[in-house]
Design an enzyme around this catalytic site. Structure first.
Site, mmCIF file in Angstrom:
data_model
loop_
_atom_site.group_PDB
_atom_site.id
_atom_site.type_symbol
_atom_site.label_atom_id
_atom_site.label_comp_id
_atom_site.label_asym_id
_atom_site.label_seq_id
_atom_site.Cartn_x
_atom_site.Cartn_y
_atom_site.Cartn_z
ATOM 1 N N ASN A 10 0.859 -1.176 0.000
ATOM 2 C CA ASN A 10 0.000 0.000 0.000
ATOM 3 C C ASN A 10 0.903 1.236 0.000
ATOM 4 O O ASN A 10 1.550 1.525 0.996
ATOM 5 C CB ASN A 10 -0.891 -0.047 1.254
ATOM 6 C CG ASN A 10 -1.719 1.215 1.431
ATOM 7 O OD1 ASN A 10 -1.777 2.063 0.535
ATOM 8 N ND2 ASN A 10 -2.356 1.342 2.578
ATOM 9 N N LYS A 12 0.085 4.299 -0.151
ATOM 10 C CA LYS A 12 -0.527 5.469 0.506
ATOM 11 C C LYS A 12 -0.317 6.723 -0.366
ATOM 12 O O LYS A 12 -0.377 6.623 -1.591
ATOM 13 C CB LYS A 12 0.028 5.622 1.920
ATOM 14 C CG LYS A 12 -0.093 4.305 2.704
ATOM 15 C CD LYS A 12 0.151 4.417 4.172
ATOM 16 C CE LYS A 12 -0.005 3.043 4.813
ATOM 17 N NZ LYS A 12 0.081 3.056 6.250
ATOM 18 N N GLU A 98 -6.503 4.221 8.176
ATOM 19 C CA GLU A 98 -6.363 5.676 7.953
ATOM 20 C C GLU A 98 -7.670 6.262 7.421
ATOM 21 O O GLU A 98 -7.993 7.417 7.695
ATOM 22 C CB GLU A 98 -5.166 5.938 7.027
ATOM 23 C CG GLU A 98 -3.853 5.769 7.795
ATOM 24 C CD GLU A 98 -2.710 5.151 7.013
ATOM 25 O OE1 GLU A 98 -2.729 5.190 5.776
ATOM 26 O OE2 GLU A 98 -1.792 4.598 7.667
ATOM 27 N N GLU A 168 -4.768 -5.334 10.603
ATOM 28 C CA GLU A 168 -3.738 -4.306 10.769
ATOM 29 C C GLU A 168 -3.974 -3.586 12.099
ATOM 30 O O GLU A 168 -4.780 -2.637 12.159
ATOM 31 C CB GLU A 168 -3.806 -3.284 9.628
ATOM 32 C CG GLU A 168 -3.572 -3.878 8.259
ATOM 33 C CD GLU A 168 -3.059 -2.834 7.269
ATOM 34 O OE1 GLU A 168 -1.936 -2.987 6.798
ATOM 35 O OE2 GLU A 168 -3.776 -1.857 7.000
ATOM 36 N N SER A 214 3.977 -2.385 10.033
ATOM 37 C CA SER A 214 5.436 -2.401 10.198
ATOM 38 C C SER A 214 6.094 -3.708 9.742
ATOM 39 O O SER A 214 7.083 -4.147 10.341
ATOM 40 C CB SER A 214 5.822 -2.085 11.650
ATOM 41 O OG SER A 214 5.429 -0.765 11.968
HETATM 42 P P1 13P Z 1 3.366 0.212 7.571
HETATM 43 O O1 13P Z 1 3.892 -1.060 6.941
HETATM 44 O O2 13P Z 1 4.076 1.433 7.096
HETATM 45 O O3 13P Z 1 3.280 0.087 9.059
HETATM 46 O O4 13P Z 1 1.842 0.389 7.043
HETATM 47 C C1 13P Z 1 0.965 -0.683 7.129
HETATM 48 C C2 13P Z 1 -0.268 -0.335 6.380
HETATM 49 O O5 13P Z 1 -1.004 0.542 6.765
HETATM 50 C C3 13P Z 1 -0.556 -1.059 5.134
HETATM 51 O O6 13P Z 1 -1.836 -0.815 4.683
#
Ligand code: 13P
Length: 252
Positions: A10, A12, A98, A168, A214
């Site tokens: 992802n 983002k 998010e 998550e 993470s």
């Molecule tokens: P991180 O791997 O940066 O913690 O993000 C996880 C995430 O939100 C994947 O959708």
């Protein structure tokens, strides 16, 4: 029991187009083929069409990070599922933490999105997970139950089977604090138990559940060996060719 194995990134709201192109070209070059695995990236929506043109014919599939559930209309700024399909998307993230916590998406809206995505024939990746405070108050199972029950409300077992879950935990996203394999395993078993309450054992055992939060090359091994973890949804580490390629080649 064989469930689909998915390694997803992802992105983002990161990367300009040149960076995105370099990343996706690098991934295609570096991913070691494994016919049992699905590789999916979720780039920013404005690049989907161009990224799709690069991924065509490769093992990398693309998905969109968010959609609106209406077919069309005066919804400034929103993107329909048909539009995502037009750009070559096979997958849709639904209910990412998010979206829930920054943009105030409620369970009821997530339910509408999930239904709409399935109706339009794309594959939803439904994200669930508890806040740190909820975990510390012993409420993880309640939170997962309420997120799963409301997302799947009114959904047939056939459609439930087409959904991919991503656990998550919010406290592990972007914090560097990965859930221990034991915590992740417990949560995945809990999610499966909740699916079992709703749809019975056969469905519960067939739905793939990814872990996210993470995930990095140095902790993927411990997560990958757990039976109930069917893949990962990676944020930060999916923005780097070597890191994501390393994660995707675990156990290969
Ligand atoms: P991180 O791997 O940066 O913690 O993000 C996880 C995430 O939100 C994947 O959708």
């Amino acid at each position: 029991m064989s469930r689909r194995q998915i390694f997803a990134g992802n992105w983002k709201m990161y990367k300009n187009f040149d960076e995105a192109r370099i990343l996706v070209e690098g991934l295609i070059k570096n991913l070691k083929g494994n016919s049992e695995r699905e590789y999916v990236i979720f780039p920013p929506a404005v690049y989907l069409q161009k990224i799709y043109d690069i991924t065509k014919g490769s093992p990398v599939k693309i998905g969109i990070q968010n959609v609106y559930y209406k077919h069309e209309g005066a919804y400034t700024g929103e993107i329909s599922i048909d539009m995502a399909k037009d750009c070559g998307c096979d997958y849709v993230l639904v209910g990412h933490s998010e979206r829930r916590h920054i943009f105030g998406e409620e369970n009821s809206e997530i339910n509408m999105k999930l239904n709409a995505v399935l109706q339009e024939g794309l594959i939803p990746v439904l994200c669930i997970g508890e806040l740190l405070e909820e975990r510390e108050n012993g409420r993880t199972e309640d939170v997962l139950r309420s997120q799963i029950y409301s997302a799947f409300e009114g959904m047939t077992p056939e459609n439930a089977l087409k959904t991919i879950l991503a656990y998550e935990p919010v406290w592990a996203i972007g914090t560097g604090k990965v859930a221990t394999p034991e915590i992740a395993k417990d949560a995945h078993i809990t999610a499966r138990k909740i699916l079992n309450e709703l749809y019975g054992d056969a469905v519960a055992r067939s739905v793939s559940i990814l872990y996210g939060g993470s995930v990095k090359p140095d902790n993927i091994e411990g997560l990958y060996v757990i039976d109930d973890i069917d893949g990962v949804l990676v944020g930060g580490a999916s923005l780097d060719i070597d890191s994501f390629a390393d994660i995707c080649s675990v156990g290969n």
